[in-house]
Design a protein around this motif. Structure first.
Motif, short mmCIF file in Angstrom:
data_model
loop_
_atom_site.label_atom_id
_atom_site.label_comp_id
_atom_site.label_asym_id
_atom_site.label_seq_id
_atom_site.Cartn_x
_atom_site.Cartn_y
_atom_site.Cartn_z
N HIS A 191 0.82 -1.23 0.00
CA HIS A 191 0.00 0.00 0.00
C HIS A 191 0.85 1.26 0.00
N GLU A 192 2.17 1.10 0.08
CA GLU A 192 3.03 2.30 0.10
C GLU A 192 3.34 2.72 -1.33
N PRO A 193 2.94 3.96 -1.72
CA PRO A 193 3.13 4.40 -3.11
C PRO A 193 4.57 4.22 -3.59
N GLU A 194 5.52 4.43 -2.71
CA GLU A 194 6.94 4.32 -3.05
C GLU A 194 7.30 2.91 -3.57
N PHE A 195 6.57 1.90 -3.09
CA PHE A 195 6.91 0.52 -3.44
C PHE A 195 5.89 -0.14 -4.37
N ALA A 196 4.95 0.67 -4.87
CA ALA A 196 3.84 0.10 -5.65
C ALA A 196 4.35 -0.71 -6.84
N ASP A 197 5.36 -0.20 -7.51
CA ASP A 197 5.86 -0.86 -8.72
C ASP A 197 6.45 -2.25 -8.39
N VAL A 198 7.09 -2.33 -7.23
CA VAL A 198 7.73 -3.58 -6.83
C VAL A 198 6.71 -4.54 -6.21
N MET A 199 5.85 -4.02 -5.36
CA MET A 199 5.00 -4.89 -4.55
C MET A 199 3.66 -5.25 -5.19
N THR A 200 3.32 -4.59 -6.29
CA THR A 200 2.03 -4.91 -6.92
C THR A 200 2.20 -5.10 -8.42
N ALA A 201 1.20 -5.70 -9.04
CA ALA A 201 1.24 -5.92 -10.49
C ALA A 201 -0.20 -5.97 -11.00
N ASP A 202 -0.37 -5.72 -12.31
CA ASP A 202 -1.71 -5.79 -12.89
C ASP A 202 -2.02 -7.23 -13.26
N SER A 203 -3.11 -7.74 -12.74
CA SER A 203 -3.46 -9.13 -13.03
C SER A 203 -4.41 -9.23 -14.22
N TYR A 263 -5.97 -11.84 -14.82
CA TYR A 263 -7.02 -12.78 -14.40
C TYR A 263 -8.21 -12.07 -13.77
N ILE A 264 -7.95 -11.03 -12.98
CA ILE A 264 -9.09 -10.34 -12.34
C ILE A 264 -9.19 -8.87 -12.79
N GLY A 265 -8.26 -8.46 -13.68
CA GLY A 265 -8.37 -7.13 -14.26
C GLY A 265 -8.11 -6.00 -13.28
N ARG A 266 -7.35 -6.24 -12.23
CA ARG A 266 -6.95 -5.15 -11.34
C ARG A 266 -5.63 -5.48 -10.65
N LYS A 267 -5.17 -4.53 -9.85
CA LYS A 267 -3.87 -4.71 -9.18
C LYS A 267 -3.95 -5.82 -8.15
N VAL A 268 -2.87 -6.59 -8.07
CA VAL A 268 -2.77 -7.63 -7.04
C VAL A 268 -1.41 -7.50 -6.35
N ASN A 269 -1.31 -8.11 -5.19
CA ASN A 269 -0.02 -8.19 -4.52
C ASN A 269 0.90 -9.04 -5.40
N ARG A 270 2.15 -8.61 -5.58
CA ARG A 270 3.04 -9.34 -6.49
C ARG A 270 3.28 -10.78 -6.04
N ASN A 271 3.06 -11.06 -4.77
CA ASN A 271 3.21 -12.44 -4.31
C ASN A 271 2.20 -13.39 -4.95
N ARG A 287 11.07 -7.39 -11.29
CA ARG A 287 10.35 -6.81 -10.14
C ARG A 287 10.17 -7.87 -9.05
N ARG A 288 10.01 -9.13 -9.46
CA ARG A 288 9.86 -10.20 -8.45
C ARG A 288 11.15 -10.29 -7.61
N ALA A 289 12.30 -10.22 -8.29
CA ALA A 289 13.57 -10.26 -7.55
C ALA A 289 13.70 -9.02 -6.67
N ASP A 290 13.27 -7.86 -7.21
CA ASP A 290 13.31 -6.62 -6.41
C ASP A 290 12.46 -6.76 -5.14
N MET A 291 11.32 -7.44 -5.30
CA MET A 291 10.45 -7.62 -4.12
C MET A 291 11.17 -8.44 -3.05
N ALA A 292 11.92 -9.47 -3.49
CA ALA A 292 12.64 -10.30 -2.52
C ALA A 292 13.67 -9.46 -1.76
#
Ligand SMILES: Cc1cc2nc3c(=O)[nH]c(=O)nc-3n(C[C@H](O)[C@H](O)[C@H](O)COP(=O)(O)OP(=O)(O)OC[C@H]3O[C@@H](n4cnc5c(N)ncnc54)[C@H](O)[C@@H]3O)c2cc1C
Length: 477
Positions: free
Chosen positions: A48-60, A62-70, A82-87
């Motif tokens: 939920h932190e805007p600073e990390f949105a690119d790393v921690m979220t992605a457009d799915s 399957y459901i047509g909206r943002k999801v947690n990158r996990n 971005r997956r490696a960046d999240m780690a």
């Protein structure tokens, strides 16, 4: 997407049967199990932190909206990066596992292999998988990944084991689903996940169909028991106030053994059942994803913490400008960034696998090299941190001593340097958590023991091509 608080709230509905230190414990009350809950909550909040949105979220798609990158399936090499960046980010912020990491990598491997299975066998495994993934994404659920079987005698195949349950296996098939028995060990954070996805821990052969099974189950499913690890850090957390511990909020990497005692799994949650030919592909695709993330990324985030702490320790005692200390800090940076570079290379060189599936997986060689390098490099990094911070890392008194009217003034007097004793002890305790803790063997074996990476590297390398190059230039053709 859930916030951390919403995640914690959602756990109140779960009823996991958890044992720790010989007692049954409540997930939301025990101080050690709560470190896992807190770490997961932090991962939810980071999204939920805007600073990390690119790393921690992605457009799915399957459901047509943002999801947690996990819960995201990589659709291109940018997603892999971005997956490696999240780690790295989650390791830096937690100093312990992102407990949704193995689950994320199992989901990606299954996305790829179920697509292939459905194409090859006609069984709607991929349709089932996509429906399940959609459910996970819509509810933003925490998923853990269960791969490692108890295994018993490593020199024997699963059907030859004296105790047949040491590998998870199917013991019954009905029109509604399957019944499984067995155990998965060293399971990161499974106790606090909403769901766990299970895959075989090795390639199965014809005759081993019962062991070729991949499925998902919800936390608290009837017949599931979790037996948690117990270490000196668990004991310390039981007796010491949190603030005096090496990683006060998030603790060490907590795992458990998951035992399946005739657990029923409906067909819609079964993603492979009996297709031994596809088990080798599944485990090797999982390994290449997980080794990139575990080796070249997550441990790089840990190394950032250890290097930062070692530099602080040197400044606290006035040796930070001494040439051999600068040299050692430089060596630590070099080791860590080499692993980081391997993860980036594994992501950038990733490709769609199998073609047409829409799923991107990292490069196998670079992923394996990342994990193999970090297995050795992390011990080295910890060695230098211990060197720089001095014996205090293991000989320190507790910071709690400072509260004692008799011993407190003595500790304050003799351990104060450029900074007060309180800071010095706290930093030493932080480093004790790394250098004298569970992270050495944890890094060695997590994502597979190094021998597995050596075997993969040898198998993946085209030695004939290298021989041809040498022959040509040496005039041996
Ligand atoms: C901190 C931590 C977190 C983990 N989290 C998870 C998780 O979330 N999910 C999960 O599924 N797993 C998890 N694991 C398990 C991890 O994947 C295993 O520890 C790893 O695969 C090694 O397996 P093992 O521990 O059974 O060791 P073993 O397989 O027993 O290995 C011990 C030694 O025996 C050697 N060996 C084993 N079998 C053979 C053989 N047949 N031939 C030759 N040599 C052999 C190995 O190379 C190694 O040197 C985690 C592990 C750790 C340490």
């Amino acid at each position: 997407m859930k916030t951390g608080a919403e995640y914690v709230n959602s756990l109140k509905d779960l009823k996991p049967r958890i044992f720790l230190g010989g007692r049954q414990v409540d997930l939301l009350e025990n101080p050690t199990t709560m470190t896992v809950v807190r770490a997961n909550a932090k991962v939810y909040d980071l999204a939920h932190e805007p600073e990390f949105a690119d790393v921690m979220t992605a457009d799915s798609p399957y459901i047509g909206r943002k999801v947690n990158r996990n819960l995201h399936i990589a659709r291109n090499t940018g997603d892999l990066e971005r997956r490696a960046d999240m780690a790295i980010l989650t390791a830096q912020k937690l100093g312990t596992c992102n407990y949704r990491c193995v689950g994320a990598d199992v989901l990606n491997a299954l996305a790829s292999v179920t697509w292939e299975l459905e194409r090859d066998t006609g069984t709607p495994y991929h349709q089932r998988f996509v429906k399940y993934l959609t459910y996970l994404q819509e509810n933003d659920l925490a998923v853990s990944g269960a791969v490692t079987d108890a295994k018993g005698d490593r020199s024997k195949r699963p059907p030859q084991q004296e105790e047949p349950d040491v590998h998870v296996r199917v013991v019954d098939r009905t029109s509604e689903g399957i019944v499984v028995r067995g155990a998965k060990v060293s399971q990161s954070g499974a106790i606090a996940a909403h769901e766990t996805v299970v895959i075989p821990g090795m390639a199965m052969r014809p005759g081993e169909e019962d062991f070729a099974v991949a499925f998902a189950f919800p936390n608290g499913a009837p017949g599931v028991t979790y037996v948690c690890q117990y270490s000196p850090f668990t004991a310390e957390r039981e007796v010491m106030p949190e603030k005096y511990l090496g990683n006060p909020l998030y603790g060490v990497r907590e795992t458990s053994m998951i035992v399946f005692d005739n657990v029923f799994v409906p067909w819609e949650r079964v993603f492979l059942c009996g297709e031994v030919r596809h088990t080798g592909t599944l485990i090797s695709r999982f390994a290449k994803i997980h080794r990139m993330n575990c080796g070249g990324a997550c441990k790089v985030g840990f190394a950032d913490l250890v290097i930062g702490a070692a530099q602080l320790a040197a400044e606290y005692t006035g040796v930070d400008k001494v040439p051999h200390i600068v040299d050692k800090i430089t060596e630590m940076i070099c080791l860590s960034e080499t692993c980081h570079a391997c993860a980036i290379a594994a992501a950038v060189k990733g490709r769609e696998e199998p073609p047409g599936s829409g799923v991107y997986l990292p490069d196998d060689v670079f992923g394996n090299v990342a994990k193999l390098n970090v297995a050795h490099g992390f011990w080295e990094i910890m060695k230098w941190a211990g060197d720089i911070a001095g014996g205090l890392v293991v000989t320190m008194p507790s910071e709690k001593e400072l509260e004692n009217p008799e011993s407190g003034p003595l500790v304050r007097k003799f351990f104060g340097t450029a900074v007060v004793a309180e800071k010095r002890l706290r930093l030493a305790k932080f480093l004790q958590n790394w250098t004298a803790g569970l992270h050495g063997p944890g890094t060695w074996h997590g994502a597979g023991s190094p021998q597995a990476q050596r075997m993969a590297l040898y198998r993946l390398t085209d030695l004939e091509a290298k021989k041809r190059l040498a022959r040509e230039l040496a005039g041996l053709e």
